[in-house]
Design an enzyme around this catalytic site. Structure first.
Site, PDB file in Angstrom:
ATOM      1  N   GLU A  67       1.218  -0.977  -0.258  1.00  0.00           N
ATOM      2  CA  GLU A  67      -0.053  -0.286  -0.217  1.00  0.00           C
ATOM      3  C   GLU A  67       1.096   1.647  -0.054  1.00  0.00           C
ATOM      4  O   GLU A  67       0.601   1.906  -0.648  1.00  0.00           O
ATOM      5  CB  GLU A  67      -1.154   0.204   1.081  1.00  0.00           C
ATOM      6  CG  GLU A  67      -1.613  -0.678   1.194  1.00  0.00           C
ATOM      7  CD  GLU A  67      -1.438  -2.461   1.667  1.00  0.00           C
ATOM      8  OE1 GLU A  67       0.014  -2.471   2.486  1.00  0.00           O
ATOM      9  OE2 GLU A  67      -2.126  -2.770   1.659  1.00  0.00           O
ATOM     10  N   PRO A 268       7.698 -15.139  -3.142  1.00  0.00           N
ATOM     11  CA  PRO A 268       6.540 -14.787  -2.513  1.00  0.00           C
ATOM     12  C   PRO A 268       5.971 -13.769  -2.414  1.00  0.00           C
ATOM     13  O   PRO A 268       6.690 -12.983  -1.989  1.00  0.00           O
ATOM     14  CB  PRO A 268       6.795 -15.969  -1.064  1.00  0.00           C
ATOM     15  CG  PRO A 268       8.134 -16.835  -1.810  1.00  0.00           C
ATOM     16  CD  PRO A 268       9.181 -15.574  -2.953  1.00  0.00           C
ATOM     17  N   ARG A 269       4.896 -13.743  -2.113  1.00  0.00           N
ATOM     18  CA  ARG A 269       4.608 -12.682  -1.512  1.00  0.00           C
ATOM     19  C   ARG A 269       4.471 -12.027  -0.444  1.00  0.00           C
ATOM     20  O   ARG A 269       4.899 -11.069   0.168  1.00  0.00           O
ATOM     21  CB  ARG A 269       2.420 -12.776  -1.400  1.00  0.00           C
ATOM     22  CG  ARG A 269       2.014 -11.422  -1.029  1.00  0.00           C
ATOM     23  CD  ARG A 269       2.043 -10.482  -1.907  1.00  0.00           C
ATOM     24  NE  ARG A 269       0.820  -9.107  -1.643  1.00  0.00           N
ATOM     25  CZ  ARG A 269       0.838  -7.804  -2.647  1.00  0.00           C
ATOM     26  NH1 ARG A 269       1.440  -8.071  -3.127  1.00  0.00           N
ATOM     27  NH2 ARG A 269       0.011  -7.094  -2.062  1.00  0.00           N
ATOM     28  N   LEU A 309      12.488  -8.269  -0.174  1.00  0.00           N
ATOM     29  CA  LEU A 309      11.324  -6.440  -0.156  1.00  0.00           C
ATOM     30  C   LEU A 309      11.744  -5.827  -1.070  1.00  0.00           C
ATOM     31  O   LEU A 309      12.879  -5.526  -1.103  1.00  0.00           O
ATOM     32  CB  LEU A 309      11.291  -6.420   1.326  1.00  0.00           C
ATOM     33  CG  LEU A 309       9.673  -7.168   1.842  1.00  0.00           C
ATOM     34  CD1 LEU A 309       9.586  -6.715   3.764  1.00  0.00           C
ATOM     35  CD2 LEU A 309       8.348  -7.061   1.158  1.00  0.00           C
ATOM     36  N   GLY A 310      11.207  -5.182  -1.691  1.00  0.00           N
ATOM     37  CA  GLY A 310      11.196  -3.945  -2.452  1.00  0.00           C
ATOM     38  C   GLY A 310      11.920  -4.529  -3.859  1.00  0.00           C
ATOM     39  O   GLY A 310      12.946  -3.840  -4.197  1.00  0.00           O
ATOM     40  N   GLU A 311      12.312  -5.467  -4.067  1.00  0.00           N
ATOM     41  CA  GLU A 311      13.636  -5.760  -5.386  1.00  0.00           C
ATOM     42  C   GLU A 311      12.024  -6.491  -6.845  1.00  0.00           C
ATOM     43  O   GLU A 311      12.961  -7.146  -7.527  1.00  0.00           O
ATOM     44  CB  GLU A 311      14.429  -7.094  -5.223  1.00  0.00           C
ATOM     45  CG  GLU A 311      15.176  -6.416  -3.869  1.00  0.00           C
ATOM     46  CD  GLU A 311      16.209  -6.903  -3.834  1.00  0.00           C
ATOM     47  OE1 GLU A 311      17.184  -6.587  -4.143  1.00  0.00           O
ATOM     48  OE2 GLU A 311      16.626  -8.216  -4.048  1.00  0.00           O
ATOM     49  N   ASN A 335      -2.633  -7.125  -8.743  1.00  0.00           N
ATOM     50  CA  ASN A 335      -2.183  -6.510  -9.901  1.00  0.00           C
ATOM     51  C   ASN A 335      -0.780  -6.408 -11.210  1.00  0.00           C
ATOM     52  O   ASN A 335      -0.035  -7.283 -10.281  1.00  0.00           O
ATOM     53  CB  ASN A 335      -2.300  -5.198  -9.341  1.00  0.00           C
ATOM     54  CG  ASN A 335      -0.526  -4.183  -8.821  1.00  0.00           C
ATOM     55  OD1 ASN A 335      -0.084  -4.502 -10.445  1.00  0.00           O
ATOM     56  ND2 ASN A 335      -0.855  -4.571  -8.103  1.00  0.00           N
ATOM     57  N   GLU A 338       2.268  -4.189 -12.744  1.00  0.00           N
ATOM     58  CA  GLU A 338       3.895  -3.200 -12.144  1.00  0.00           C
ATOM     59  C   GLU A 338       4.169  -4.561 -13.438  1.00  0.00           C
ATOM     60  O   GLU A 338       5.308  -4.339 -13.961  1.00  0.00           O
ATOM     61  CB  GLU A 338       4.044  -3.836 -10.504  1.00  0.00           C
ATOM     62  CG  GLU A 338       3.698  -3.163 -10.193  1.00  0.00           C
ATOM     63  CD  GLU A 338       3.332  -3.545  -8.987  1.00  0.00           C
ATOM     64  OE1 GLU A 338       3.650  -4.978  -8.680  1.00  0.00           O
ATOM     65  OE2 GLU A 338       3.921  -2.849  -7.674  1.00  0.00           O
TER      66      GLU A 338
END
Length: 421
Positions: A67, A268-269, A309-311, A335, A338
């Site tokens: 988010e 993974p999410r 995360l963030g990659e 979504n 991206e």
């Protein structure tokens, strides 16, 4: 909170008062487990670590990493108007990522616990002129007390999955009590707008703007890491399984057995599931290298476990084809904006209710492919080896996305119009 009142809401508020003395102990316990920031954990008790800036202050709450990243373009527009934006989130990971990416003019604090003392201290200190909540993050006491202080509240990019809708229908009084308190609500698609009205929001206050995620564009990519990974992969073909969930990774790995000539990257999410996913990969007889363990990609690596995360932008740039997870299990999908922004061909499962309008448009324009199991997934990935097929799909997907309205501009204008002058 506005009428109608809800017995469940009253019970929740009363329980919070009773449990409030336990909050410091619980946070200290989490701190000992490494789940809180040692320098900032008291923010969750409503003790600020920054002063309130002068002038208008918009408070925007984005619960976690996804988010928070989705609203960065919105934040840029808001601070360009001259307002300062206080961004709150709940996780340590989100705080670290946002610290590097928030535009100038934004501050970050942790959201206070939804208890009488923390909420009062937070609102007394920050005195927000407007409160903005992203997607589906509802904290009843914060909402009620903000309303009591006559702070206009906006719900943006509202998200209601099929499961959430069923749960809210079981507590209609609570749903009405919460949703009727918003001054304005924006929905990414008509289905969500209709659900908001059904559950108790004032239809006159609901606006369908399209998705804020459409405005995020390309994700950040570390150029050095990208070059290093490309060197390690060499000439091998690659495909990505992005934002995967339990129950569908088995299908993805079964598909990889039929795609042994290429490298699968699994992201993974929830990266904290990395070790569990690793166990699943090895149990399927596949060789794995794990990002969080800094294991290199070798010639015999069949699966690269991207548990970081963030990659995500890095993984999209490495893979010309991406399966978007959460769509083979009843999660509702994630979504595709991206993936399209990075030029990846999009493959999805059938369970995409969270983004139904988007996938309807993509599938109708042949800008995405739907699969239902390992054989069709493997077939779809292999079909995109043909550059002409891949180019036709990515071009169609880009055309669909480009035709969508600019939700970021419309949402920013709505927020600023409600900011007291």
């Amino acid at each position: 909170m506005p009428n109608p009142s809800s017995p469940l809401l009253s019970a929740y508020l009363a329980l919070g008062t009773v449990l409030q003395p336990l909050a410091p102990w619980l946070l200290k316990r989490r701190l000992a487990l490494g789940k809180e920031d040692p320098a900032r954990w008291r923010e969750k008790l409503g003790h600020p670590t920054l002063p309130r800036p002068h002038g208008p202050l918009i408070w925007l709450h984005a619960v976690s990493v996804g988010e928070g990243l989705s609203v960065l373009p919105l934040l840029t527009r808001l601070v360009a108007s001259g307002a300062t934006v206080l961004v709150t989130s709940t996780t340590v990971t989100s705080a670290r990522l946002l610290a590097d990416r928030l535009p100038k003019g934004c501050l970050h604090q942790f959201l206070p616990s939804d208890l009488p003392g923390p909420v009062t201290r937070f609102l007394d200190h920050w005195r927000p002129d407007l409160a903005v909540f992203v997607e589906s993050e509802f904290w009843p006491r914060l909402l009620r007390d903000s309303k009591a202080r006559h702070i206009p509240m906006v719900l943006v990019n509202a998200r209601i999955s099929d499961t959430s809708a069923r749960n809210w229908r079981r507590v209609p009084g609570l749903a009405r009590a919460i949703l009727s308190g918003f001054t304005a609500l924006t929905a990414p698609e008509p289905r969500v707008a209709a659900l908001l009205a059904e559950l108790g929001a004032d239809p006159a206050r609901i606006r369908t703007t399209g998705s804020l995620k459409r405005g995020t564009g390309r994700l950040p990519v570390d150029a050095v890491a990208l070059a290093d990974l490309r060197d390690a992969i060499g000439n091998r073909k690659t495909w990505l399984a992005a934002s995967t969930h339990p129950g569908e990774e088995e299908v993805i790995l079964d598909a990889q057995h039929a795609l042994s000539d290429r490298l699968l990257i699994v992201a993974p999410r929830h990266p904290q599931r990395g070790d569990a996913v690793r166990d699943l990969i090895t149990a399927r007889g596949l060789t794995v290298a794990q990002r969080s363990r800094q294991e290199p990609i070798a010639a015999d690596t069949q699966v690269y476990l991207a548990d970081s995360l963030g990659e995500m932008g890095l993984w999209f740039d490495l893979c010309p084809v991406a399966f978007i997870g959460g769509s083979l299990v009843p999660v509702g999908g994630h979504n595709a904006y991206e993936a399209v922004a990075h030029g990846s061909a999009v493959v999805t499962g059938p369970q995409v209710s969270n983004f139904a309008a988007l996938y309807d448009s993509l599938l109708g324009a042949k800008g995405a492919v739907m699969v239902r199991g390992a054989p069709s997934l493997a077939g779809a990935i292999r079909a995109f080896d043909d550059p002409a097929i891949r180019t036709a799909q990515t071009t169609a997907a880009t055309t669909v996305i480009s035709a969508e309205s600019d939700a970021t501009a419309e949402t920013a204008a709505l927020i600023l119009s409600l900011l007291p002058r």
